[in-house]
Design a protein around this motif. Structure first.
Motif, PDB file in Angstrom:
ATOM      1  N   SER A 155       1.118  -1.332  -0.163  1.00 46.00           N
ATOM      2  CA  SER A 155      -0.365   0.468  -0.080  1.00 46.00           C
ATOM      3  C   SER A 155       0.893   1.180   0.189  1.00 46.00           C
ATOM      4  O   SER A 155       2.433   1.491   0.958  1.00 46.00           O
ATOM      5  CB  SER A 155      -0.688  -0.071   1.367  1.00 46.00           C
ATOM      6  OG  SER A 155      -1.937   1.551   1.426  1.00 46.00           O
ATOM      7  N   VAL A 156       0.275   2.085  -0.756  1.00 47.13           N
ATOM      8  CA  VAL A 156       1.267   3.355  -0.394  1.00 47.13           C
ATOM      9  C   VAL A 156       0.053   5.043  -0.153  1.00 47.13           C
ATOM     10  O   VAL A 156       0.186   6.045  -0.701  1.00 47.13           O
ATOM     11  CB  VAL A 156       1.561   4.097  -2.282  1.00 47.13           C
ATOM     12  CG1 VAL A 156       2.681   3.059  -2.162  1.00 47.13           C
ATOM     13  CG2 VAL A 156       0.329   4.399  -2.747  1.00 47.13           C
ATOM     14  N   SER A 157      -1.015   3.803   0.257  1.00 48.20           N
ATOM     15  CA  SER A 157      -1.755   5.044   1.040  1.00 48.20           C
ATOM     16  C   SER A 157      -1.904   5.565   2.622  1.00 48.20           C
ATOM     17  O   SER A 157      -2.340   6.225   2.766  1.00 48.20           O
ATOM     18  CB  SER A 157      -3.804   4.486   0.684  1.00 48.20           C
ATOM     19  OG  SER A 157      -3.401   2.950   1.744  1.00 48.20           O
ATOM     20  N   ASP A 158      -1.034   4.735   3.416  1.00 49.46           N
ATOM     21  CA  ASP A 158      -0.911   5.181   4.433  1.00 49.46           C
ATOM     22  C   ASP A 158      -0.355   6.620   5.283  1.00 49.46           C
ATOM     23  O   ASP A 158      -1.044   6.895   5.627  1.00 49.46           O
ATOM     24  CB  ASP A 158       0.640   4.467   5.420  1.00 49.46           C
ATOM     25  CG  ASP A 158       0.154   2.831   5.868  1.00 49.46           C
ATOM     26  OD1 ASP A 158      -0.779   2.875   4.420  1.00 49.46           O
ATOM     27  OD2 ASP A 158       1.278   2.206   5.141  1.00 49.46           O
ATOM     28  N   PHE A 163      -3.418  11.367   7.250  1.00 47.03           N
ATOM     29  CA  PHE A 163      -3.198  13.167   6.573  1.00 47.03           C
ATOM     30  C   PHE A 163      -4.931  12.973   6.602  1.00 47.03           C
ATOM     31  O   PHE A 163      -5.615  13.648   8.015  1.00 47.03           O
ATOM     32  CB  PHE A 163      -3.393  13.378   5.818  1.00 47.03           C
ATOM     33  CG  PHE A 163      -3.458  14.580   4.901  1.00 47.03           C
ATOM     34  CD1 PHE A 163      -2.797  15.856   4.981  1.00 47.03           C
ATOM     35  CD2 PHE A 163      -4.864  14.992   4.450  1.00 47.03           C
ATOM     36  CE1 PHE A 163      -3.868  17.124   4.748  1.00 47.03           C
ATOM     37  CE2 PHE A 163      -5.454  15.956   4.265  1.00 47.03           C
ATOM     38  CZ  PHE A 163      -5.353  17.306   3.979  1.00 47.03           C
ATOM     39  N   ALA A 164      -6.099  12.217   7.008  1.00 50.45           N
ATOM     40  CA  ALA A 164      -7.737  11.760   7.159  1.00 50.45           C
ATOM     41  C   ALA A 164      -7.702  11.808   8.477  1.00 50.45           C
ATOM     42  O   ALA A 164      -8.905  12.260   9.322  1.00 50.45           O
ATOM     43  CB  ALA A 164      -7.897  10.897   6.047  1.00 50.45           C
ATOM     44  N   LEU A 185      -0.898  18.863   9.809  1.00 44.42           N
ATOM     45  CA  LEU A 185      -1.545  17.763   9.263  1.00 44.42           C
ATOM     46  C   LEU A 185      -0.986  16.597   9.274  1.00 44.42           C
ATOM     47  O   LEU A 185      -1.409  15.165   9.494  1.00 44.42           O
ATOM     48  CB  LEU A 185      -2.687  18.263   8.765  1.00 44.42           C
ATOM     49  CG  LEU A 185      -3.381  18.835   8.393  1.00 44.42           C
ATOM     50  CD1 LEU A 185      -4.393  19.477   7.522  1.00 44.42           C
ATOM     51  CD2 LEU A 185      -4.412  18.349   9.917  1.00 44.42           C
ATOM     52  N   SER A 186       0.245  16.736   8.437  1.00 49.83           N
ATOM     53  CA  SER A 186       1.334  15.385   7.948  1.00 49.83           C
ATOM     54  C   SER A 186       1.934  14.507   9.459  1.00 49.83           C
ATOM     55  O   SER A 186       1.852  15.797  10.390  1.00 49.83           O
ATOM     56  CB  SER A 186       2.126  15.536   6.740  1.00 49.83           C
ATOM     57  OG  SER A 186       1.637  16.162   5.860  1.00 49.83           O
ATOM     58  N   THR A 191       6.180   2.200   7.236  1.00 51.54           N
ATOM     59  CA  THR A 191       5.568   1.635   5.902  1.00 51.54           C
ATOM     60  C   THR A 191       6.046   0.027   6.713  1.00 51.54           C
ATOM     61  O   THR A 191       7.379  -0.130   6.588  1.00 51.54           O
ATOM     62  CB  THR A 191       6.612   2.077   4.666  1.00 51.54           C
ATOM     63  OG1 THR A 191       6.587   3.640   4.713  1.00 51.54           O
ATOM     64  CG2 THR A 191       6.422   1.586   3.473  1.00 51.54           C
ATOM     65  N   GLN A 192       5.530  -0.831   5.886  1.00 48.71           N
ATOM     66  CA  GLN A 192       5.308  -1.809   6.428  1.00 48.71           C
ATOM     67  C   GLN A 192       6.407  -2.901   5.441  1.00 48.71           C
ATOM     68  O   GLN A 192       6.332  -2.697   4.271  1.00 48.71           O
ATOM     69  CB  GLN A 192       4.158  -2.502   6.611  1.00 48.71           C
ATOM     70  CG  GLN A 192       4.163  -4.781   6.921  1.00 48.71           C
ATOM     71  CD  GLN A 192       3.227  -5.150   7.336  1.00 48.71           C
ATOM     72  OE1 GLN A 192       1.350  -4.249   6.643  1.00 48.71           O
ATOM     73  NE2 GLN A 192       2.997  -6.384   6.745  1.00 48.71           N
TER      74      GLN A 192
END
Length: 549
Positions: A155-158, A163-164, A185-186, A191-192
């Protein structure tokens, strides 16, 4: 000092502005003085002489347009005063003087670390591929992707989830979100590590075909999906089918076997209308894929000759510098690879408009020349039948940045293919089997073109851009090459190589071409990862053979 203007070819009657020029600015080029009659933005062109209505405009040494009304020397070329025009082309036997291959001494004996398949082909990556026979299975693919990506470390959405979550926390605490900067907010993201270290990714070919269209669409889709299953960058395949669609599961399996009778990769197939439930289908597909991932994780990279590379060359989001910096530099890299025994794929037939005769003259076999002419004319006529045409190809962004006619865009685009002889001409999904430069029939549409190049066997794609295009491919690493410094700095998150130094006069085309090939060797070896791969830009659009420019 950096030159302000450039004449690309001695026969040209326009000069290209390499930097912004002011109205009434005095320009001296090759001993001749020009007074610019209006502001000329960098990448645009101005006329070298007074022009009358229907006078011919030349760039790259060929006809690219005709003037529509009288214009003065020093005037800017635009869509009002210049319209697309090209010379007719015809079959002529191979007419290229003996090709002078570039000096490849720096690359003699060089290797890259690739995945050697049982049939001798070599992949630059080691992927597992999920294929739906029909769009009805896209949702199941999405569910499987969501289940596997996080668990297996792809995944690259972490960072966006973090952020959300930060936004949610701020909202719950009653903070004014408008007062928060993006940096505030960052949050750091863990990263696994990938579970299967030799598996570069699990890829999913979501598409909108397989049923509902004409049967020919389903047949072409079957050939495309079979090409992806058989691709040397793919080590194993899971196919999901609904059951009632036009593209039947067995037809796809037959296409794979027809393309490669010795196909022996792990291949798992599932048909939903024969399953007990959606849940059982998804679980079984995930379980079997886990077994396959263990199997392909045994593959390791091996040293192989550079000649085992198949390089696709593509441009998108092009600008007025594309045909001056990035495309010629990629063309030089292409010539280097051809001289070393590799394969190069030049596609985008709507963006070869005006460059046809040069390519015909460079095509060794008469049969291939005639095939190219037939494909080009059929494509052009299909566009004209619906009131369009190749002349309508430049996008608003292309035009804003100096590509006024399709012939200008196309002749600059053709530079990606270098100067070597053309060894073969391939229709959509046909596999490249001959060493050297191959022409592949695809649309100019960025994703449809990269989709087609991978189907013909590209194991890396060089993608040049002047405006910035976040395009990738599920199974073929896409390397982004910027035409100018501004783009490379502004969109550094998607750009891998910057050829802006050519525009600045700091490097030659040859020097940049060697740097590009060096990067390709590293990317093919897994030593560097192109930005499109890091971002999981897995764009995939099958071409239905309709009108797509």
């Amino acid at each position: 000092m950096k030159a302000k203007v450039l004449r690309i070819h001695p026969q040209d009657n326009v000069l290209v502005a390499l930097k912004d020029l002011s109205k009434d600015e005095r320009i001296v080029y090759d001993g001749i003085e020009y007074i610019v009659t209006e502001e000329i933005p960098a990448k645009h062109k101005f006329f070298m002489q007074d022009m009358q209505s229907q006078d011919e405009v030349y760039m790259y040494g060929v006809l690219v347009g005709k003037v529509q009304f009288p214009v003065l020397k020093g005037s800017r070329m635009n869509t009002e005063n210049t319209k697309h025009a090209v010379e007719p082309y015809e079959f002529r036997p191979f007419n290229q003087e003996e090709w002078k291959a570039p000096d490849v001494s720096k690359f003699k004996g060089r290797t890259f670390k690739g995945f050697v398949r049982d049939d001798g082909r070599v992949g630059t990556a080691n992927y597992w591929l999920f294929i739906p026979t029909v769009f009805c299975e896209n949702r199941n693919l999405d569910i499987i992707k969501e289940a596997l990506y996080d668990v297996l470390g792809y995944s690259v959405s972490d960072k966006y989830k973090s952020f959300a979550n930060d936004l949610l926390s701020a909202y719950r605490e009653g903070q004014d979100l408008n007062s928060l900067s993006l940096d505030q907010l960052s949050t750091p993201v863990y990263t696994q590590k990938r579970v299967f270290e030799n598996v570069d990714g699990i890829k999913f070919l979501n598409h909108q075909g397989g049923c509902g269209g004409i049967r020919q669409d389903a047949a072409v889709l079957g050939k495309l999906l079979a090409a992806y299953a058989d691709h040397p960058n793919v080590a194993g395949v899971t196919i999901l089918s609904l059951g009632c669609q036009n593209l039947q599961l067995q037809e796809l399996v037959d296409e794979i076997k027809q393309r490669n009778p010795n196909f022996n990769k792990p291949l798992y197939t599932f048909e939903q209308q024969k399953s007990l439930s959606e849940e059982s289908l998804v679980k079984e597909a995930i379980k079997r894929t886990f077994e396959g991932l263990q199997q392909i994780n045994q593959f390791k990279r091996q040293e192989v000759p550079i000649s085992k590379l198949t390089l696709g060359v593509k441009c998108g989001g092009s600008d007025g510098f594309s045909g001056i910096s990035a495309n010629p530099a990629v063309g030089y890299a292409s010539d280097l690879l051809v001289a070393l025994g590799g394969k190069v794929l030049l596609a985008e037939f709507p963006e070869l408009c005006g460059a046809e005769q040069n390519l015909i003259d460079r095509t060794i076999e008469p049969e291939a020349s005639r095939k190219f002419i037939k494909l080009m004319r059929a494509y052009s006529e299909s566009a004209e039948r619906v009131g369009s045409g190749f002349h309508m190809n430049p996008s608003p962004g292309n035009i804003r940045d100096g590509l006024i006619t399709d012939a200008i865009k196309s002749n600059g685009a053709a530079k990606k293919g270098g100067t070597s002889p053309v060894v073969d001409v391939l229709d959509y999904t046909e596999e490249a089997t001959k060493e050297g430069l191959n022409l592949v029939c695809t649309p100019g549409n960025d994703v449809e073109a990269t989709t087609g190049k991978a189907a013909s066997g590209a194991t890396l794609i060089l993608f040049t851009t002047g405006l910035g295009t976040p395009t990738g491919n599920p199974i073929c690493p896409v390397i982004k090459v910027a035409t100018n410094n501004d783009l490379a700095n502004r969109m550094a998150d998607i750009i891998d190589i910057n050829t802006g130094s050519v525009i600045e006069g700091e490097k030659t085309i040859e020097e940049m071409g060697e740097e590009i090939l060096e990067y390709c060797i590293q990317a093919a070896s897994g030593e560097v990862t192109p930005k499109a791969v890091l971002l999981n830009q897995d764009d995939f659009i099958p071409w239905k053979r309709g009108v797509s420019l």
